[in-house]
Design a protein around this motif. Sequence first.
Motif, mmCIF file in Angstrom:
data_model
loop_
_atom_site.group_PDB
_atom_site.id
_atom_site.type_symbol
_atom_site.label_atom_id
_atom_site.label_comp_id
_atom_site.label_asym_id
_atom_site.label_seq_id
_atom_site.Cartn_x
_atom_site.Cartn_y
_atom_site.Cartn_z
ATOM 1 N N PRO A 50 0.827 -1.202 0.000
ATOM 2 C CA PRO A 50 0.000 0.000 0.000
ATOM 3 C C PRO A 50 0.868 1.262 0.000
ATOM 4 C CG PRO A 50 -0.736 -1.563 1.657
ATOM 5 C CD PRO A 50 0.585 -2.058 1.158
ATOM 6 N N GLN A 51 0.513 2.219 -0.826
ATOM 7 C CA GLN A 51 1.251 3.465 -0.909
ATOM 8 C C GLN A 51 0.598 4.504 -0.003
ATOM 9 O OE1 GLN A 51 4.228 3.709 -3.022
ATOM 10 N NE2 GLN A 51 3.775 1.568 -2.547
ATOM 11 N N LYS A 69 -7.289 2.074 2.818
ATOM 12 C CA LYS A 69 -6.137 1.662 2.019
ATOM 13 C C LYS A 69 -5.602 0.295 2.446
ATOM 14 C CE LYS A 69 -4.218 6.092 0.497
ATOM 15 N NZ LYS A 69 -2.995 6.933 0.444
ATOM 16 N N LEU A 70 -5.637 0.037 3.750
ATOM 17 C CA LEU A 70 -5.059 -1.193 4.282
ATOM 18 C C LEU A 70 -6.092 -2.295 4.460
ATOM 19 C CD1 LEU A 70 -2.694 0.476 6.889
ATOM 20 C CD2 LEU A 70 -2.091 -0.448 4.648
ATOM 21 N N ARG A 71 -7.327 -2.008 4.018
ATOM 22 C CA ARG A 71 -8.399 -3.005 4.066
ATOM 23 C C ARG A 71 -8.543 -3.577 5.476
ATOM 24 N NH1 ARG A 71 -7.278 -6.289 -1.650
ATOM 25 N NH2 ARG A 71 -7.404 -4.444 -2.981
ATOM 26 N N ALA A 72 -8.653 -2.665 6.420
ATOM 27 C CA ALA A 72 -8.703 -3.056 7.827
ATOM 28 C C ALA A 72 -9.956 -2.492 8.484
ATOM 29 C CB ALA A 72 -7.464 -2.554 8.557
ATOM 30 N N LYS A 73 -10.416 -3.166 9.530
ATOM 31 C CA LYS A 73 -11.569 -2.709 10.289
ATOM 32 C C LYS A 73 -11.169 -2.011 11.579
ATOM 33 C CE LYS A 73 -14.711 -6.285 8.526
ATOM 34 N NZ LYS A 73 -15.627 -7.412 8.887
ATOM 35 N N THR A 74 -9.972 -2.301 12.068
ATOM 36 C CA THR A 74 -9.494 -1.699 13.307
ATOM 37 C C THR A 74 -8.079 -1.165 13.110
ATOM 38 O OG1 THR A 74 -8.468 -3.720 14.159
ATOM 39 C CG2 THR A 74 -10.819 -3.379 14.640
ATOM 40 N N ARG A 75 -7.649 -0.342 14.050
ATOM 41 C CA ARG A 75 -6.280 0.181 13.986
ATOM 42 C C ARG A 75 -5.252 -0.944 14.098
ATOM 43 N NH1 ARG A 75 -5.977 6.011 17.001
ATOM 44 N NH2 ARG A 75 -7.869 6.912 16.089
ATOM 45 N N ALA A 76 -5.522 -1.887 14.988
ATOM 46 C CA ALA A 76 -4.596 -3.008 15.153
ATOM 47 C C ALA A 76 -4.469 -3.795 13.854
ATOM 48 C CB ALA A 76 -5.066 -3.921 16.285
ATOM 49 N N GLN A 77 -5.589 -3.995 13.180
ATOM 50 C CA GLN A 77 -5.561 -4.742 11.931
ATOM 51 C C GLN A 77 -4.830 -3.946 10.849
ATOM 52 O OE1 GLN A 77 -9.389 -5.735 10.291
ATOM 53 N NE2 GLN A 77 -8.552 -7.344 8.984
ATOM 54 N N ILE A 82 -2.325 -1.923 11.354
ATOM 55 C CA ILE A 82 -0.906 -2.104 11.654
ATOM 56 C C ILE A 82 -0.427 -3.460 11.134
ATOM 57 C CG2 ILE A 82 0.740 -2.464 13.533
ATOM 58 C CD1 ILE A 82 0.187 0.403 13.252
ATOM 59 N N GLU A 83 -1.193 -4.502 11.435
ATOM 60 C CA GLU A 83 -0.826 -5.844 10.989
ATOM 61 C C GLU A 83 -0.741 -5.912 9.471
ATOM 62 O OE1 GLU A 83 0.235 -8.427 12.363
ATOM 63 O OE2 GLU A 83 -0.223 -8.238 14.489
ATOM 64 N N ASN A 84 -1.753 -5.376 8.788
ATOM 65 C CA ASN A 84 -1.795 -5.472 7.337
ATOM 66 C C ASN A 84 -0.632 -4.738 6.686
ATOM 67 O OD1 ASN A 84 -4.128 -6.886 7.678
ATOM 68 N ND2 ASN A 84 -5.498 -5.322 6.858
ATOM 69 N N TYR A 85 -0.311 -3.548 7.213
ATOM 70 C CA TYR A 85 0.766 -2.769 6.617
ATOM 71 C C TYR A 85 2.126 -3.397 6.872
ATOM 72 C CZ TYR A 85 3.694 1.168 5.279
ATOM 73 O OH TYR A 85 4.635 1.971 4.681
ATOM 74 N N TYR A 86 2.394 -3.761 8.132
ATOM 75 C CA TYR A 86 3.722 -4.262 8.455
ATOM 76 C C TYR A 86 3.907 -5.716 8.090
ATOM 77 C CZ TYR A 86 4.848 0.158 10.563
ATOM 78 O OH TYR A 86 5.105 1.491 10.744
ATOM 79 N N THR A 87 2.836 -6.481 7.952
ATOM 80 C CA THR A 87 2.975 -7.828 7.430
ATOM 81 C C THR A 87 3.398 -7.770 5.980
ATOM 82 O OG1 THR A 87 1.350 -8.750 8.935
ATOM 83 C CG2 THR A 87 1.788 -10.006 6.945
#
Length: 274
Positions: free
Chosen positions: A198-199, A241-249, A251-256
């Motif tokens: 993700p950019q 952008k990160l296709r996430a529902k929560t802040r924790a998710q 973080i996981e999606n971006y750094y994974t």
Amino acid sequence: MHLADPQHLFPLHVFRDFSAREMTQILEIMHHLFHAQTEQDIRHILQLEQTLLPCNKIVAVTHSLLATATRMNNAPFHIINVSYPTAWLTTYQQQGYLHHDPVMQRWSSTQQTFAWEHAIRKRMGPKTEEVMEEARAYDITAGVIGGRIDRRHQTGAFIAYAGGSHKDNLRYRDVIDYINSELAAALLRISPPLLNRPQLSAREREVLEGIKAGHETRAIATRLRISERTVRFHVERLLIKLRAKTRAQAIENYYTSHGPSFTAAQHVQKEDSA
């Protein structure tokens, strides 16, 4: 019986002047490198290198060769930092120093491992002078760099070792080159695909870093000198952008996508619904 290929003979001259203890350390590094399969394996190898080499700062970087000076803030990078100042790495990327750093320019054009003291003595333009002045502020004035470029996938991997005297860096240069031929290949193999990541804008990354550090909306707003409403706006954009529902998710999606450098649950504890 076939003779060995002369190009693949063991480079005995590289290790001739090293002690038994140093050779044991080199063998340990190569042992772990042979079995490296994860980012944590690479990090352990870099830590072992720091016990061997006369440097006090090591960072490994995989980056997209498609990055341009005008789009440096959004350029895909994957960083495994052992001991470089985090503030310097952030400034380096945000200011687009990659395209003005004489050390990086020489390495990119030659792909040779070299002690960089002489690379920064040539006449430099204003932007390059700015890079060097900033580097000196972080006590980054001498060291060794090496790595590999994969033209097929438009990615490069380099390892920068800062510190030590120029004499010591010259002594260890060939050993670093020997190790880096495999270490850079492992970095390119292990690092996630850079062009599919993700950019994010510079501000979005700053907000994400605040979330990663466990800061609440108000703290992020204060640190970045923006309103809480603006922070929430950036958070909403990050979730999309990160296709996430929560802040924790998020973080996981971006750094994974960058590699498993940490566990988001350790950093995000509050405000998932904010």
